[in-house]
Write a protein that holds these residues in place. Structure first.
Motif, PDB file in Angstrom:
ATOM      1  N   GLN A  87       1.312  -1.134  -0.189  1.00 38.13           N
ATOM      2  CA  GLN A  87       0.125  -0.023   0.037  1.00 38.13           C
ATOM      3  C   GLN A  87       0.732   1.348   0.255  1.00 38.13           C
ATOM      4  OE1 GLN A  87      -2.408   0.589   3.885  1.00 38.13           O
ATOM      5  NE2 GLN A  87      -4.132   1.011   2.039  1.00 38.13           N
ATOM      6  N   LEU A  88       0.763   1.997  -0.773  1.00 43.33           N
ATOM      7  CA  LEU A  88       1.398   3.512  -0.778  1.00 43.33           C
ATOM      8  C   LEU A  88       0.340   4.538   0.116  1.00 43.33           C
ATOM      9  CD1 LEU A  88       3.349   4.868  -3.046  1.00 43.33           C
ATOM     10  CD2 LEU A  88       1.458   6.602  -3.528  1.00 43.33           C
ATOM     11  N   THR A  89       2.079   4.156   1.342  1.00 47.09           N
ATOM     12  CA  THR A  89       1.456   5.220   2.875  1.00 47.09           C
ATOM     13  C   THR A  89       2.108   6.533   2.761  1.00 47.09           C
ATOM     14  OG1 THR A  89       3.909   4.421   3.732  1.00 47.09           O
ATOM     15  CG2 THR A  89       1.907   3.231   3.638  1.00 47.09           C
ATOM     16  N   THR A  90       3.203   7.222   1.558  1.00 51.71           N
ATOM     17  CA  THR A  90       3.409   8.062   1.503  1.00 51.71           C
ATOM     18  C   THR A  90       3.309   8.804   0.117  1.00 51.71           C
ATOM     19  OG1 THR A  90       4.863   8.538   3.059  1.00 51.71           O
ATOM     20  CG2 THR A  90       5.483   9.681   2.221  1.00 51.71           C
ATOM     21  N   TRP A  91       3.019   9.486  -0.472  1.00 53.08           N
ATOM     22  CA  TRP A  91       2.948  10.153  -1.863  1.00 53.08           C
ATOM     23  C   TRP A  91       3.423  11.716  -2.039  1.00 53.08           C
ATOM     24  CZ3 TRP A  91       5.050   7.807  -5.850  1.00 53.08           C
ATOM     25  CH2 TRP A  91       4.432   8.726  -7.254  1.00 53.08           C
ATOM     26  N   HIS A 146      -3.768   6.652 -14.063  1.00 56.29           N
ATOM     27  CA  HIS A 146      -3.987   7.338 -12.971  1.00 56.29           C
ATOM     28  C   HIS A 146      -2.833   7.816 -12.190  1.00 56.29           C
ATOM     29  CE1 HIS A 146      -5.820   7.224  -8.879  1.00 56.29           C
ATOM     30  NE2 HIS A 146      -5.479   6.554  -8.380  1.00 56.29           N
ATOM     31  N   ARG A 147      -3.373   9.301 -11.509  1.00 54.06           N
ATOM     32  CA  ARG A 147      -1.941   9.555 -10.587  1.00 54.06           C
ATOM     33  C   ARG A 147      -2.609   8.724  -8.947  1.00 54.06           C
ATOM     34  NH1 ARG A 147       2.458  11.494 -12.040  1.00 54.06           N
ATOM     35  NH2 ARG A 147       3.308  13.162 -10.347  1.00 54.06           N
ATOM     36  N   PRO A 148      -0.997   8.426  -8.449  1.00 52.37           N
ATOM     37  CA  PRO A 148      -1.156   7.720  -7.553  1.00 52.37           C
ATOM     38  C   PRO A 148      -1.933   8.488  -6.295  1.00 52.37           C
ATOM     39  CG  PRO A 148       1.121   7.556  -8.207  1.00 52.37           C
ATOM     40  CD  PRO A 148       0.237   8.903  -9.228  1.00 52.37           C
ATOM     41  N   GLN A 149      -2.421   8.240  -5.094  1.00 56.03           N
ATOM     42  CA  GLN A 149      -2.635   8.216  -4.001  1.00 56.03           C
ATOM     43  C   GLN A 149      -2.655   7.317  -3.190  1.00 56.03           C
ATOM     44  OE1 GLN A 149      -4.548  11.677  -4.095  1.00 56.03           O
ATOM     45  NE2 GLN A 149      -4.570  11.419  -6.285  1.00 56.03           N
ATOM     46  N   VAL A 150      -2.268   8.401  -1.592  1.00 58.48           N
ATOM     47  CA  VAL A 150      -1.741   7.423  -0.308  1.00 58.48           C
ATOM     48  C   VAL A 150      -3.013   6.861  -0.546  1.00 58.48           C
ATOM     49  CG1 VAL A 150      -1.787   7.675   1.451  1.00 58.48           C
ATOM     50  CG2 VAL A 150      -0.806   9.697   0.421  1.00 58.48           C
ATOM     51  N   GLY A 151      -3.158   5.060  -0.264  1.00 60.43           N
ATOM     52  CA  GLY A 151      -3.901   4.596  -0.397  1.00 60.43           C
ATOM     53  C   GLY A 151      -3.800   3.177  -0.855  1.00 60.43           C
ATOM     54  N   ASP A 152      -2.800   3.978  -1.667  1.00 59.05           N
ATOM     55  CA  ASP A 152      -3.343   3.173  -3.700  1.00 59.05           C
ATOM     56  C   ASP A 152      -2.645   1.628  -3.079  1.00 59.05           C
ATOM     57  OD1 ASP A 152      -4.873   4.789  -5.232  1.00 59.05           O
ATOM     58  OD2 ASP A 152      -3.133   4.903  -6.236  1.00 59.05           O
ATOM     59  N   VAL A 153      -3.438   0.533  -4.067  1.00 57.59           N
ATOM     60  CA  VAL A 153      -2.699  -0.197  -3.497  1.00 57.59           C
ATOM     61  C   VAL A 153      -1.766  -0.917  -4.772  1.00 57.59           C
ATOM     62  CG1 VAL A 153      -3.120  -3.116  -3.611  1.00 57.59           C
ATOM     63  CG2 VAL A 153      -4.397  -1.832  -2.307  1.00 57.59           C
ATOM     64  N   ILE A 154      -0.371  -1.000  -4.676  1.00 61.34           N
ATOM     65  CA  ILE A 154       0.248  -1.122  -5.532  1.00 61.34           C
ATOM     66  C   ILE A 154       1.582  -2.515  -5.914  1.00 61.34           C
ATOM     67  CG2 ILE A 154       2.692   0.395  -6.416  1.00 61.34           C
ATOM     68  CD1 ILE A 154       0.371   1.628  -6.658  1.00 61.34           C
ATOM     69  N   CYS A 155       1.356  -3.356  -6.707  1.00 57.91           N
ATOM     70  CA  CYS A 155       1.728  -4.122  -6.893  1.00 57.91           C
ATOM     71  C   CYS A 155       3.003  -3.664  -8.015  1.00 57.91           C
ATOM     72  CB  CYS A 155       1.046  -4.986  -8.437  1.00 57.91           C
ATOM     73  SG  CYS A 155      -0.644  -5.819  -7.547  1.00 57.91           S
ATOM     74  N   TYR A 156       4.692  -4.560  -7.877  1.00 54.48           N
ATOM     75  CA  TYR A 156       5.378  -3.942  -8.062  1.00 54.48           C
ATOM     76  C   TYR A 156       6.208  -4.910  -7.691  1.00 54.48           C
ATOM     77  CZ  TYR A 156       6.415  -3.860  -2.536  1.00 54.48           C
ATOM     78  OH  TYR A 156       6.664  -4.376  -1.564  1.00 54.48           O
ATOM     79  N   ILE A 185      16.867  -0.622  -2.112  1.00 56.03           N
ATOM     80  CA  ILE A 185      15.601  -1.384  -2.675  1.00 56.03           C
ATOM     81  C   ILE A 185      15.109  -0.418  -2.997  1.00 56.03           C
ATOM     82  CG2 ILE A 185      14.477  -2.461  -2.797  1.00 56.03           C
ATOM     83  CD1 ILE A 185      16.330  -4.501  -0.532  1.00 56.03           C
ATOM     84  N   HIS A 186      14.662  -0.428  -4.621  1.00 57.18           N
ATOM     85  CA  HIS A 186      13.785   0.045  -4.959  1.00 57.18           C
ATOM     86  C   HIS A 186      12.065  -0.183  -5.672  1.00 57.18           C
ATOM     87  CE1 HIS A 186      16.571   4.523  -6.272  1.00 57.18           C
ATOM     88  NE2 HIS A 186      16.299   3.431  -4.916  1.00 57.18           N
ATOM     89  N   ALA A 187      11.247   0.236  -6.363  1.00 58.53           N
ATOM     90  CA  ALA A 187       9.762   0.122  -6.672  1.00 58.53           C
ATOM     91  C   ALA A 187      10.233  -0.601  -8.472  1.00 58.53           C
ATOM     92  CB  ALA A 187       8.895   0.153  -6.371  1.00 58.53           C
ATOM     93  N   CYS A 188       9.942  -1.212  -9.061  1.00 53.03           N
ATOM     94  CA  CYS A 188      10.093  -1.236 -10.412  1.00 53.03           C
ATOM     95  C   CYS A 188       8.867  -1.867 -11.276  1.00 53.03           C
ATOM     96  CB  CYS A 188      11.646  -1.553 -11.040  1.00 53.03           C
ATOM     97  SG  CYS A 188      11.418  -3.734 -11.293  1.00 53.03           S
ATOM     98  N   ASN A 189       8.763  -1.779 -12.048  1.00 51.50           N
ATOM     99  CA  ASN A 189       7.435  -2.095 -13.221  1.00 51.50           C
ATOM    100  C   ASN A 189       6.348  -2.333 -12.867  1.00 51.50           C
ATOM    101  OD1 ASN A 189       9.123  -3.080 -15.273  1.00 51.50           O
ATOM    102  ND2 ASN A 189       9.902  -4.984 -14.355  1.00 51.50           N
ATOM    103  N   ALA A 190       6.192  -1.032 -12.276  1.00 50.53           N
ATOM    104  CA  ALA A 190       4.806  -1.141 -11.267  1.00 50.53           C
ATOM    105  C   ALA A 190       3.157  -0.896 -11.781  1.00 50.53           C
ATOM    106  CB  ALA A 190       5.032  -0.243 -10.040  1.00 50.53           C
ATOM    107  N   PHE A 191       2.256  -1.197 -10.415  1.00 44.48           N
ATOM    108  CA  PHE A 191       1.167  -1.074 -11.435  1.00 44.48           C
ATOM    109  C   PHE A 191       0.383  -0.427 -10.264  1.00 44.48           C
ATOM    110  CE2 PHE A 191       0.794  -5.264 -11.933  1.00 44.48           C
ATOM    111  CZ  PHE A 191      -0.361  -5.464 -10.926  1.00 44.48           C
ATOM    112  N   ILE A 192      -0.607   0.563 -10.135  1.00 42.52           N
ATOM    113  CA  ILE A 192      -1.439   0.608  -9.106  1.00 42.52           C
ATOM    114  C   ILE A 192      -3.382  -1.030  -9.973  1.00 42.52           C
ATOM    115  CG2 ILE A 192      -3.633   1.655  -8.195  1.00 42.52           C
ATOM    116  CD1 ILE A 192      -1.502   4.362  -9.120  1.00 42.52           C
ATOM    117  N   GLU A 193      -3.164  -1.671  -8.347  1.00 41.81           N
ATOM    118  CA  GLU A 193      -4.150  -2.658  -8.662  1.00 41.81           C
ATOM    119  C   GLU A 193      -5.471  -2.576  -9.346  1.00 41.81           C
ATOM    120  OE1 GLU A 193      -4.687  -6.550  -6.283  1.00 41.81           O
ATOM    121  OE2 GLU A 193      -4.955  -4.980  -5.965  1.00 41.81           O
ATOM    122  N   GLU A 194      -6.377  -1.891  -9.195  1.00 41.28           N
ATOM    123  CA  GLU A 194      -7.802  -1.575  -8.974  1.00 41.28           C
ATOM    124  C   GLU A 194      -7.622  -0.514 -10.428  1.00 41.28           C
ATOM    125  OE1 GLU A 194     -10.030   1.676  -7.271  1.00 41.28           O
ATOM    126  OE2 GLU A 194      -8.728   1.832  -5.644  1.00 41.28           O
TER     127      GLU A 194
END
Length: 224
Positions: free
Chosen positions: A9-13, A43-53, A63-72
């Motif tokens: 989950q995106l906790t900070t943006w 979709h522009r990321p928002q705090v609370g979004d579920v991220i697959c990465y 460590i960084h996230a890559c190849n990510a997308f917002i699930e919904e």
């Protein structure tokens, strides 16, 4: 590091800087996410979004996230070996007709007011101003979204709101729906709809209520 698909989950943006942090689903770590790591999403990321990465090690050794997308906000992901592909979201015909109806509804009063203003004052300024500023505002929205995806310096929200206030709010509305940009940020939406309300009240006053607000506006402009 094996490219395993993870979820968190995106906790900070920080929207102005284009990065934030994902809390992994097991709560064991916070992973850095840059806007350029998001793939195939409008979709522009928002705090609370579920991220697959997936995880990768950056140049800084972290460590960084890559190849990510917002699930919904994407169609179902298709796993291919150790990586994944995403079906690109399309602008459905129903959404297109809905947008056309919303634009027609919102523009009806300003269009009538602008035509009445042109006929009674012999001044077509608003008939020119609205289309021109709407085009400029739409272009700024598109440019801002492109900059966000590339991690470049963003178009300021004050500049976007100023263009909306100067008559480009309809172009901003179309951009929000068509490009899916700035449409979920509550603070931005509040200011945007206040601007829309100002324009609608202005034309209501012009057409039906004795033009008191119009006269006040003209007197303020003439003094300035």
């Amino acid at each position: 590091m094996k490219p395993v698909l993870r979820k968190g989950q995106l906790t900070t943006w920080k929207d102005d800087k284009g990065f934030g942090f994902i809390r992994s689903s097991d709560g064991s770590q916070d992973v850095f996410l840059h806007i350029t790591a998001l793939k195939e999403t409008n979709h522009r990321p928002q705090v609370g979004d579920v991220i697959c990465y997936q995880l990768t090690v950056g140049k800084d050794g972290k460590i960084h996230a890559c190849n990510a997308f917002i699930e919904e906000f994407v169609s179902k992901p298709i796993l291919i070996g150790s990586s994944f592909a995403i079906e690109k979201e399309t602008f459905q015909p129903k959404a297109k007709y809905s947008l056309m109806f919303e634009v027609l509804l919102l523009s009806l009063l300003p269009a009538l007011g602008a035509m009445h203003f042109a006929l009674t004052t012999f001044n077509p300024i608003f008939l020119i101003l609205y289309p021109v500023m709407s085009f400029i505002t739409f272009a700024l929205y598109a440019d801002d979204k492109s900059r966000a995806k590339q991690g470049r310096w963003r178009v300021s929200e004050k500049r976007l709101h100023l263009c909306e206030l100067m008559g480009g709010w309809l172009g901003g509305f179309i951009a929000q729906r068509r490009l899916r940009h700035k449409s979920r940020k509550v603070s931005y939406q509040v200011v945007f709809w206040v601007i829309v309300a100002i324009h609608l009240i202005f034309w209501l006053d012009w057409l039906f209520f004795g033009r008191r607000l119009v006269d006040l506006f003209i007197s303020i402009v003439s003094r300035g």
